[in-house]
Design a protein around this motif. Sequence first.
Motif, PDB file in Angstrom:
ATOM      1  N   CYS A 153      72.084  -3.501  41.295  1.00 17.88           N
ATOM      2  CA  CYS A 153      73.240  -4.090  40.602  1.00 17.88           C
ATOM      3  C   CYS A 153      73.997  -5.041  41.520  1.00 17.88           C
ATOM      4  O   CYS A 153      74.410  -6.124  41.099  1.00 17.88           O
ATOM      5  N   SER A 154      74.177  -4.658  42.768  1.00 14.60           N
ATOM      6  CA  SER A 154      74.875  -5.525  43.722  1.00 14.60           C
ATOM      7  C   SER A 154      74.083  -6.799  43.979  1.00 14.60           C
ATOM      8  O   SER A 154      74.648  -7.899  44.051  1.00 14.60           O
TER       9      SER A 154
ATOM     10  N   THR B  95      74.338  -9.106  40.942  1.00 13.71           N
ATOM     11  CA  THR B  95      75.650  -9.752  40.899  1.00 13.71           C
ATOM     12  C   THR B  95      75.749 -10.875  41.918  1.00 13.71           C
ATOM     13  O   THR B  95      76.270 -11.953  41.623  1.00 13.71           O
TER      14      THR B  95
ATOM     15  N   VAL C  89      73.757 -13.956  40.675  1.00 16.31           N
ATOM     16  CA  VAL C  89      74.502 -14.719  39.669  1.00 16.31           C
ATOM     17  C   VAL C  89      75.628 -15.510  40.337  1.00 16.31           C
ATOM     18  O   VAL C  89      75.877 -16.674  40.002  1.00 16.31           O
ATOM     19  N   ALA C  90      76.299 -14.913  41.303  1.00 16.40           N
ATOM     20  CA  ALA C  90      77.382 -15.608  41.997  1.00 16.40           C
ATOM     21  C   ALA C  90      76.852 -16.805  42.791  1.00 16.40           C
ATOM     22  O   ALA C  90      77.463 -17.885  42.787  1.00 16.40           O
TER      23      ALA C  90
END
Length: 107
Positions: free
Chosen positions: A50-51, A54, A57-58
């Motif tokens: 998950c990290s 994220t 995407v960032a």
Amino acid sequence: MEGFRYACFVLPLFKHSKPFLVSILLPVVFLAVLNLFIFFQDPNLATRICSIATLMVAFISLFPTIRAHTPPSSEMMILEFVVLFFIYTTLITLVQSLTVAQYDGET
């Protein structure tokens, strides 16, 4: 030969130092530090994936910001190569996490 004595070149120069610093460099540095903290995260694979997702995407969302605050160019800039490098290191972190999780599952 008479008509070719002079040449006229137009070089558009842009100077936006404060928006460039605030909107591009600080997020890149902040995301790079967060990228390093994935290695020190707990070994739970779900939270690590998950990290990583994220962060991916960032990092990808930085490309339009970089293009909006820099002069128009048809080629990739050095800063975009730096962001791509961080994306690749994040992918390597994902592969390393999956390899470790698979190795721990076998023993």
